[in-house]
Write a protein that holds these residues in place. Structure first.
Motif, PDB file in Angstrom:
ATOM      1  N   VAL A 286       0.854  -1.184   0.000  1.00 10.93           N
ATOM      2  CA  VAL A 286       0.000   0.000   0.000  1.00 10.93           C
ATOM      3  C   VAL A 286       0.892   1.237   0.000  1.00 10.93           C
ATOM      4  N   TYR A 287       0.388   2.311  -0.569  1.00 12.67           N
ATOM      5  CA  TYR A 287       1.124   3.574  -0.630  1.00 12.67           C
ATOM      6  C   TYR A 287       1.613   3.975   0.757  1.00 12.67           C
ATOM      7  N   PHE A 288       2.905   4.269   0.859  1.00 10.00           N
ATOM      8  CA  PHE A 288       3.513   4.545   2.163  1.00 10.00           C
ATOM      9  C   PHE A 288       2.901   5.773   2.831  1.00 10.00           C
ATOM     10  N   GLY A 289       2.375   6.718   2.053  1.00 10.13           N
ATOM     11  CA  GLY A 289       1.728   7.883   2.636  1.00 10.13           C
ATOM     12  C   GLY A 289       0.493   7.512   3.439  1.00 10.13           C
ATOM     13  N   ILE A 290      -0.221   6.489   2.979  1.00 10.58           N
ATOM     14  CA  ILE A 290      -1.379   6.006   3.732  1.00 10.58           C
ATOM     15  C   ILE A 290      -0.923   5.382   5.045  1.00 10.58           C
ATOM     16  N   LEU A 291       0.140   4.581   4.984  1.00  7.85           N
ATOM     17  CA  LEU A 291       0.674   3.980   6.211  1.00  7.85           C
ATOM     18  C   LEU A 291       1.099   5.049   7.207  1.00  7.85           C
ATOM     19  N   GLN A 292       1.823   6.068   6.732  1.00 11.90           N
ATOM     20  CA  GLN A 292       2.298   7.129   7.616  1.00 11.90           C
ATOM     21  C   GLN A 292       1.132   7.870   8.257  1.00 11.90           C
ATOM     22  N   THR A 293       0.099   8.139   7.447  1.00 14.47           N
ATOM     23  CA  THR A 293      -1.056   8.875   7.969  1.00 14.47           C
ATOM     24  C   THR A 293      -1.759   8.096   9.066  1.00 14.47           C
ATOM     25  N   ILE A 294      -1.988   6.810   8.824  1.00 23.33           N
ATOM     26  CA  ILE A 294      -2.687   5.983   9.810  1.00 23.33           C
ATOM     27  C   ILE A 294      -1.891   5.898  11.110  1.00 23.33           C
ATOM     28  N   VAL A 295      -0.601   5.612  10.994  1.00 23.25           N
ATOM     29  CA  VAL A 295       0.244   5.455  12.187  1.00 23.25           C
ATOM     30  C   VAL A 295       0.349   6.772  12.953  1.00 23.25           C
ATOM     31  N   SER A 296       0.443   7.906  12.234  1.00 21.39           N
ATOM     32  CA  SER A 296       0.596   9.199  12.897  1.00 21.39           C
ATOM     33  C   SER A 296      -0.615   9.565  13.746  1.00 21.39           C
ATOM     34  N   LEU A 297      -1.766   8.956  13.450  1.00 18.03           N
ATOM     35  CA  LEU A 297      -2.980   9.228  14.210  1.00 18.03           C
ATOM     36  C   LEU A 297      -3.172   8.258  15.374  1.00 18.03           C
ATOM     37  N   GLY A 298      -2.158   7.459  15.668  1.00 19.32           N
ATOM     38  CA  GLY A 298      -2.241   6.528  16.788  1.00 19.32           C
ATOM     39  C   GLY A 298      -3.101   5.312  16.496  1.00 19.32           C
TER      40      GLY A 298
END
Length: 481
Positions: free
Chosen positions: A211-223
């Motif tokens: 999956v696009y790494f930006g999606i991963l970063q966004t999800i993780v950054s929101l806890g």
């Protein structure tokens, strides 16, 4: 020391590059064996061997009593044996987390440097976008908006743009009205607002893998936790696996890219989309649909989004013109269904007003049908790019390389020999000023280390062909160690 390349192979490679780049037009007659031998100062036998090599690659055809002719691109694609598409991805099912920020920052810095060949950059090249027409639309927007657009717009977003989005959605049978749409600063902003609306820190969000790494970063950054689902390179996520997690109550939301996902480029069949929406309704779980690439289809008709099957409002449909028209304008939107009021409140408190001037400019561009004309041209260019990139990869990458077969978008997922680490390959390419996106970055799990994403948003030319050839040669060298 490497052995010298035979002269006939050098000639075959030079002619082959010209054929692939279009310097020699498809269907044209090539120089005769005798004339080319005189021109190059080599024997007739050397030229004949070179033509035999090109014929074996499917780049030329011999016509009795006539000579050699360049094959059309379609004929070449049929002649060259296809590599298998990447296999179904089956990541571990337990949510996990891993920081890859430093690697991403380095690669993102490289791809913006002058002189670099950014295969890692997943946006179309500026030369493929209507820059001059957009400038005129921006000037028109300043004239149309009160006080030149310096005032705050509505929290829901520019009214003209919302009307045009609703109108354009009619092409896929949408029944949305402009009052059901909220504009955002790009698609990532839309996805972020959706996540903040439908889930709480500690909840689990199901995504494709890779999956696009930006999606991963966004999800993780929101806890939030990430659950990566097995994904087929042609048809998308495994719905049976997803249903099992939904039944067990492990998933609080899904964030999926059903149309031409980044990086695989897969497109879910309509029957899968319909079943997916039914699963959301049955288990009352929201689906955040990233439809960023839906307009970049190679087939005659645009694929339906999941939103087309949504009757109960569980689908939050997100889109943008960042990949089709103006990346820097940061114009996106969401139709959040049953979550409209809550999402609008989240935007009011945490995002505020969106820039009206760029939204009005995009609305102006959409209003006079320039967008559809631009899209037709862009899709034609991207489809041609995709075929030429694939052909070049098949020529220069090692035997056994797997290449995705996207039917839209502008990313290729390439899987090479398991002995190759594409993170290390990215470092080896740096002196050549070539950037790729290693597959390891498209997952939070330790996988895809022998994969890479290559964007074909750059127009295919001699520099691109040489860049792909360099990547292939370095892979060959890694395998030879």
């Amino acid at each position: 020391m490497r052995a010298a390349i035979p002269r006939y192979q050098q000639i075959a490679r030079q002619l082959g590059d010209k054929l692939r780049l279009g310097t020699l037009t498809e269907g044209d007659k090539l120089p005769s064996v005798r004339s080319l031998s005189q021109e190059l100062g080599v024997s007739i036998n050397t030229v004949q061997l070179a033509y035999y090599c090109l014929e074996a690659e499917g780049l030329v055809e011999a016509r009795p009593q006539s000579g050699y002719y360049a094959r059309t691109l379609l004929e070449r694609m049929k002649h060259v044996p296809r590599r298998s598409a990447p296999q179904v991805m089956a990541p571990p099912t337990s949510p996990s987390d891993q920081d890859q920020e430093s690697v991403l920052l380095r690669l993102m810095h490289q791809q913006r440097q002058p002189g670099w060949l950014p295969f890692s950059l997943s946006v179309p090249a500026p030369s493929l976008l209507p820059v001059a027409k957009l400038a005129k639309a921006l000037q028109q927007a300043q004239r149309d908006l009160p006080h030149g657009g310096i005032e705050y717009d509505l929290i829901a977003g520019n009214a003209a743009l919302r009307r045009q989005i609703a109108r354009y959605a009619l092409f896929w049978g949408s029944r949305l009205t402009d009052d059901e749409i909220i504009t955002t600063e790009g698609c990532t902003a839309a996805l972020t607002l959706c996540l903040k609306t439908v889930v709480q820190p500690g909840d689990t969000v199901a995504v494709e893998s890779p999956v696009y790494f930006g999606i991963l970063q966004t999800i993780v950054s929101l806890g939030l936790k990430v659950l990566e689902l097995p994904t087929d390179a042609l048809t998308g996520v495994d719905l049976d696996v997803l249903e099992g997690h939904l039944r067990a109550g492990r998933v609080q939301a899904c964030l999926l890219v059903p149309n031409f996902s980044n990086p695989l480029g897969c497109c879910m069949p309509n029957t899968h989309k319909q079943r997916l929406v039914q699963l959301m309704e049955t288990y009352q779980v929201p689906l955040i649909e990233d439809d960023l690439y839906g307009d970049l289809h190679f087939a005659p008709e645009r694929p339906l989004p999941c939103k087309a099957f949504d009757r109960q409002g569980w689908v939050l449909w997100c889109g943008s013109v960042s990949k089709t028209l103006a990346p820097g304008y940061r114009v996106g939107w969401v139709a959040p269904g049953r979550y409209y009021a809550t999402l609008l409140q989240v935007k009011r408190y945490q995002a505020g007003f969106s820039p009206g001037i760029t939204q009005q400019a995009v609305a102006t561009f959409l209003a006079n049908d320039r967008y559809e004309l631009h899209l037709r041209r862009l899709r034609q260019r991207l489809k041609s790019n995709c075929q030429r990139y694939q052909q070049t990869i098949r020529t220069y990458f090692p035997s056994g390389t797997r290449i995705s077969e996207p039917q839209g978008g502008f990313t290729l997922w390439v899987e090479v020999d398991a002995r190759v680490n594409t993170l290390e390959l990215a470092d080896l390419l740096a002196p050549y000023k070539i950037s790729i996106m290693p597959g390891r970055l498209f997952s939070l799990q330790p996988q895809y280390s022998n994969c890479m994403r290559l964007s074909y948003g750059l127009p295919f030319d001699e520099r691109v062909a040489k860049g792909l050839q360099t990547i292939g040669e370095l892979i060959h060298q890694q395998l030879a160690l």
